[in-house]
Scaffold this motif. Structure first.
Motif, PDB file in Angstrom:
ATOM      1  N   MET A  41      -1.711  -5.315  14.865  1.00 52.20           N
ATOM      2  CA  MET A  41      -2.567  -4.131  14.758  1.00 52.20           C
ATOM      3  C   MET A  41      -2.906  -3.857  13.291  1.00 52.20           C
ATOM      4  O   MET A  41      -2.307  -2.993  12.643  1.00 52.20           O
ATOM      5  N   PRO A  42      -3.867  -4.606  12.729  1.00 48.37           N
ATOM      6  CA  PRO A  42      -4.268  -4.349  11.341  1.00 48.37           C
ATOM      7  C   PRO A  42      -5.201  -3.152  11.209  1.00 48.37           C
ATOM      8  O   PRO A  42      -5.387  -2.645  10.100  1.00 48.37           O
ATOM      9  N   ALA A  43      -5.775  -2.698  12.315  1.00 53.18           N
ATOM     10  CA  ALA A  43      -6.842  -1.689  12.266  1.00 53.18           C
ATOM     11  C   ALA A  43      -6.294  -0.270  12.313  1.00 53.18           C
ATOM     12  O   ALA A  43      -6.597   0.518  13.208  1.00 53.18           O
ATOM     13  N   VAL A  44      -5.442   0.043  11.326  1.00 57.75           N
ATOM     14  CA  VAL A  44      -4.912   1.394  11.162  1.00 57.75           C
ATOM     15  C   VAL A  44      -5.034   1.776   9.693  1.00 57.75           C
ATOM     16  O   VAL A  44      -5.276   0.926   8.834  1.00 57.75           O
ATOM     17  N   ALA A  45      -4.838   3.056   9.407  1.00 55.34           N
ATOM     18  CA  ALA A  45      -5.018   3.519   8.028  1.00 55.34           C
ATOM     19  C   ALA A  45      -4.041   2.848   7.074  1.00 55.34           C
ATOM     20  O   ALA A  45      -4.402   2.460   5.963  1.00 55.34           O
ATOM     21  N   HIS A  46      -2.776   2.714   7.513  1.00 59.22           N
ATOM     22  CA  HIS A  46      -1.735   2.168   6.632  1.00 59.22           C
ATOM     23  C   HIS A  46      -0.916   1.120   7.386  1.00 59.22           C
ATOM     24  O   HIS A  46       0.210   1.387   7.811  1.00 59.22           O
ATOM     25  N   PRO A  47      -1.449  -0.094   7.555  1.00 54.95           N
ATOM     26  CA  PRO A  47      -0.698  -1.138   8.265  1.00 54.95           C
ATOM     27  C   PRO A  47       0.521  -1.573   7.471  1.00 54.95           C
ATOM     28  O   PRO A  47       0.493  -1.592   6.239  1.00 54.95           O
ATOM     29  N   SER A  48       1.575  -1.917   8.192  1.00 52.53           N
ATOM     30  CA  SER A  48       2.783  -2.387   7.506  1.00 52.53           C
ATOM     31  C   SER A  48       3.490  -3.422   8.372  1.00 52.53           C
ATOM     32  O   SER A  48       3.497  -3.316   9.600  1.00 52.53           O
ATOM     33  N   PRO A  49       4.106  -4.426   7.739  1.00 54.06           N
ATOM     34  CA  PRO A  49       4.825  -5.455   8.487  1.00 54.06           C
ATOM     35  C   PRO A  49       6.150  -4.912   9.022  1.00 54.06           C
ATOM     36  O   PRO A  49       6.645  -3.875   8.567  1.00 54.06           O
TER      37      PRO A  49
END
Length: 211
Positions: free
Chosen positions: A160-168
């Motif tokens: 889910m890269p399509a968010v305001a603040h993506p994180s692994p």
């Protein structure tokens, strides 16, 4: 399932947007339906949850990369960093279970302390990986009404890269489906919100499909 279409929100009218969300949610509840809300940032669950004030007391299951317990941010008390702090002030919410926190976010030590002092159950993503889904489901009371607030940034950034603040380091799609099934087996899902999708970051359309 009934699609009630989009609410006519305005980007600079937070107060008006909250009133629209609460009114629409109450209408669903008054009709005996289970309200499902898609869209917006992580402040929109505040009026969504407020609409349950005339119902049975509820458990809130927040599934999120962040715990959102800020008192305010830049003077805004009803913003996306304060969602669960505001929920904790609602008398009809008797339990808060927060699943999936990972990485850096809006919470400092004082927010974590405030959440724990209130009685919120904080279950990190790492706890799910290490101890399994029961580490979250053990906090869901059997027979209770549970409202699920899903922030898509709880998912791993590769999914889910399509968010305001993506994180692994986040949860997987299977983790979420297992969590939903586990809650449904113990409690009644009384409402559901899904927020934080950012279309501009979805270059291949796969994140929208996952959502």
């Amino acid at each position: 399932a009934v699609d009630l279409s989009n609410l006519k929100t305005k980007s600079k009218d937070g107060k008006g947007n909250r009133a629209l969300i609460e009114k629409a949610t109450r209408a669903c509840l008054d009709a005996g339906a289970v309200p499902i809300m898609f869209g917006g940032d992580d402040s929109t669950p505040i009026p969504f949850l407020q609409a349950f004030s005339d119902q049975r007391v509820i458990t809130v299951l927040q599934i999120d990369a962040h715990i959102d317990w800020r008192e305010e941010r830049y003077g805004e008390r009803l913003g996306y960093s304060s969602t669960m702090r505001r929920a904790s002030e609602m008398s009809h919410i008797w339990r808060i279970v927060q699943v999936g926190a990972h990485g850096l976010g809006s919470a400092r030590e004082e927010e974590v302390t405030a959440a724990r002092n209130w009685g919120a159950h904080l279950v990190t993503a790492q706890s799910i990986f290490t101890h399994g889904m029961q580490s979250a489901l053990s906090h869901i009371e059997a027979g209770s009404d549970c409202v699920i607030c899903l922030d898509l940034d709880v998912l791993d950034a590769a999914v889910m890269p399509a968010v305001a603040h993506p994180s692994p380091g986040g949860l997987s799609f299977t983790h979420l489906s297992d969590l939903f099934a586990g809650v449904a087996a113990k409690a009644r899902i009384a409402g559901f919100s899904m927020v934080e999708f950012t279309p501009a970051k979805d270059q291949h359309g796969t994140a929208a499909y996952t959502a």
